[in-house]
Design a protein around this motif. Structure first.
Motif, PDB file in Angstrom:
ATOM      1  N   ASP A 170      10.246  -3.253  10.286  1.00  0.00           N
ATOM      2  CA  ASP A 170      10.309  -1.468  10.244  1.00  0.00           C
ATOM      3  C   ASP A 170      10.124  -0.913   8.932  1.00  0.00           C
ATOM      4  O   ASP A 170      10.248  -1.592   7.871  1.00  0.00           O
ATOM      5  N   TYR A 171       9.397   0.100   8.985  1.00  0.00           N
ATOM      6  CA  TYR A 171       8.883   0.957   8.033  1.00  0.00           C
ATOM      7  C   TYR A 171      10.017   1.740   7.346  1.00  0.00           C
ATOM      8  O   TYR A 171      10.820   2.459   8.318  1.00  0.00           O
ATOM      9  N   VAL A 172      10.514   1.501   6.384  1.00  0.00           N
ATOM     10  CA  VAL A 172      11.869   2.303   5.950  1.00  0.00           C
ATOM     11  C   VAL A 172      11.525   3.501   4.919  1.00  0.00           C
ATOM     12  O   VAL A 172      12.425   4.294   4.444  1.00  0.00           O
ATOM     13  N   GLY A 173      10.476   3.720   4.309  1.00  0.00           N
ATOM     14  CA  GLY A 173      10.117   4.703   3.387  1.00  0.00           C
ATOM     15  C   GLY A 173       9.039   4.435   2.485  1.00  0.00           C
ATOM     16  O   GLY A 173       8.175   3.384   2.854  1.00  0.00           O
ATOM     17  N   GLU A 231      -5.387  -4.070   5.871  1.00  0.00           N
ATOM     18  CA  GLU A 231      -5.084  -4.966   7.001  1.00  0.00           C
ATOM     19  C   GLU A 231      -3.483  -5.665   7.151  1.00  0.00           C
ATOM     20  O   GLU A 231      -2.919  -5.304   7.997  1.00  0.00           O
ATOM     21  N   TRP A 232      -3.372  -5.817   5.736  1.00  0.00           N
ATOM     22  CA  TRP A 232      -1.680  -6.306   5.611  1.00  0.00           C
ATOM     23  C   TRP A 232      -0.768  -5.235   5.851  1.00  0.00           C
ATOM     24  O   TRP A 232       0.173  -5.293   6.697  1.00  0.00           O
ATOM     25  N   GLU A 233      -1.098  -4.226   5.634  1.00  0.00           N
ATOM     26  CA  GLU A 233      -0.122  -2.968   5.858  1.00  0.00           C
ATOM     27  C   GLU A 233      -0.090  -2.804   7.463  1.00  0.00           C
ATOM     28  O   GLU A 233       0.862  -2.619   7.822  1.00  0.00           O
ATOM     29  N   ALA A 273       4.025  -5.901  -2.914  1.00  0.00           N
ATOM     30  CA  ALA A 273       3.233  -7.140  -2.818  1.00  0.00           C
ATOM     31  C   ALA A 273       1.846  -6.773  -2.798  1.00  0.00           C
ATOM     32  O   ALA A 273       0.875  -7.746  -2.583  1.00  0.00           O
ATOM     33  N   SER A 274       1.425  -5.527  -2.668  1.00  0.00           N
ATOM     34  CA  SER A 274      -0.187  -5.329  -2.382  1.00  0.00           C
ATOM     35  C   SER A 274      -1.151  -6.066  -3.057  1.00  0.00           C
ATOM     36  O   SER A 274      -2.021  -6.740  -2.648  1.00  0.00           O
ATOM     37  N   ARG A 275      -1.136  -6.075  -4.396  1.00  0.00           N
ATOM     38  CA  ARG A 275      -2.108  -6.943  -5.245  1.00  0.00           C
ATOM     39  C   ARG A 275      -1.932  -8.410  -4.897  1.00  0.00           C
ATOM     40  O   ARG A 275      -2.985  -9.120  -4.767  1.00  0.00           O
ATOM     41  N   ASN A 292       0.758  -1.087   0.024  1.00  0.00           N
ATOM     42  CA  ASN A 292      -0.062   0.032  -0.211  1.00  0.00           C
ATOM     43  C   ASN A 292       0.862   1.268   0.000  1.00  0.00           C
ATOM     44  O   ASN A 292       0.352   2.168   0.780  1.00  0.00           O
ATOM     45  N   GLY A 293       2.015   1.333  -1.019  1.00  0.00           N
ATOM     46  CA  GLY A 293       2.623   2.483  -0.996  1.00  0.00           C
ATOM     47  C   GLY A 293       3.908   2.606   0.224  1.00  0.00           C
ATOM     48  O   GLY A 293       4.471   3.558   0.210  1.00  0.00           O
ATOM     49  N   LYS A 294       3.882   1.731   0.962  1.00  0.00           N
ATOM     50  CA  LYS A 294       4.884   1.866   1.979  1.00  0.00           C
ATOM     51  C   LYS A 294       5.867   0.749   1.949  1.00  0.00           C
ATOM     52  O   LYS A 294       5.512  -0.409   1.772  1.00  0.00           O
TER      53      LYS A 294
END
Length: 127
Positions: free
Chosen positions: A99-102, A89-91, A55-57, A28-30
């Motif tokens: 860790d969120y890296v960008g 939900e996955w996000e 991996a969103s789709r 989702n863009g993250k």
């Protein structure tokens, strides 16, 4: 810990666990560093197909086929409400575990400048 930065799809692909041991994926863009989950996301792992990719789709449609991955930026605009809810939900799950890296950059989008202070502040907020 990886320094905060934004990634184009091409830059993200370098982090698939094959040449560089670090594994990143986008949801989702993250972009998340999933290296500590390498038994799942590494080259031999059941979700290795998502390493270095958006991996969103695949997560939204519960599909582990190459067909679920796009080589160009995917705005997910054709997903239905249930699938989009699944992506969110996955996000959230990735946010809790990794860790969120960008951000994943849209074509033509400029990367953000992150300061060390911002990086540290975000990290403490996440824990």
């Amino acid at each position: 810990r990886m320094k905060r930065r934004d990634f184009s799809l091409e830059q993200l692909r370098e982090f698939n666990g094959a040449r560089d041991p670090r594994i990143l994926l986008a949801v989702n863009g993250k972009v998340f560093d999933v290296t500590k989950g390498s038994k799942f996301y590494g080259p031999e792992g059941p979700y290795g197909i998502f390493a270095g990719r958006d991996a969103s789709r695949g997560l939204a449609t519960f599909c582990l086929d190459k067909d679920a991955l796009r080589d160009e930026y995917d705005d997910l605009s054709d997903l239905n409400a249930v699938q989009m809810e699944s992506v969110r939900e996955w996000e959230m799950q990735f946010k809790e575990k990794y860790d969120y890296v960008g951000r994943l950059l849209k074509p033509g989008e400029e990367p953000s400048e992150y300061t060390d202070e911002e990086d540290t502040k975000d990290h403490t907020k996440q824990e």
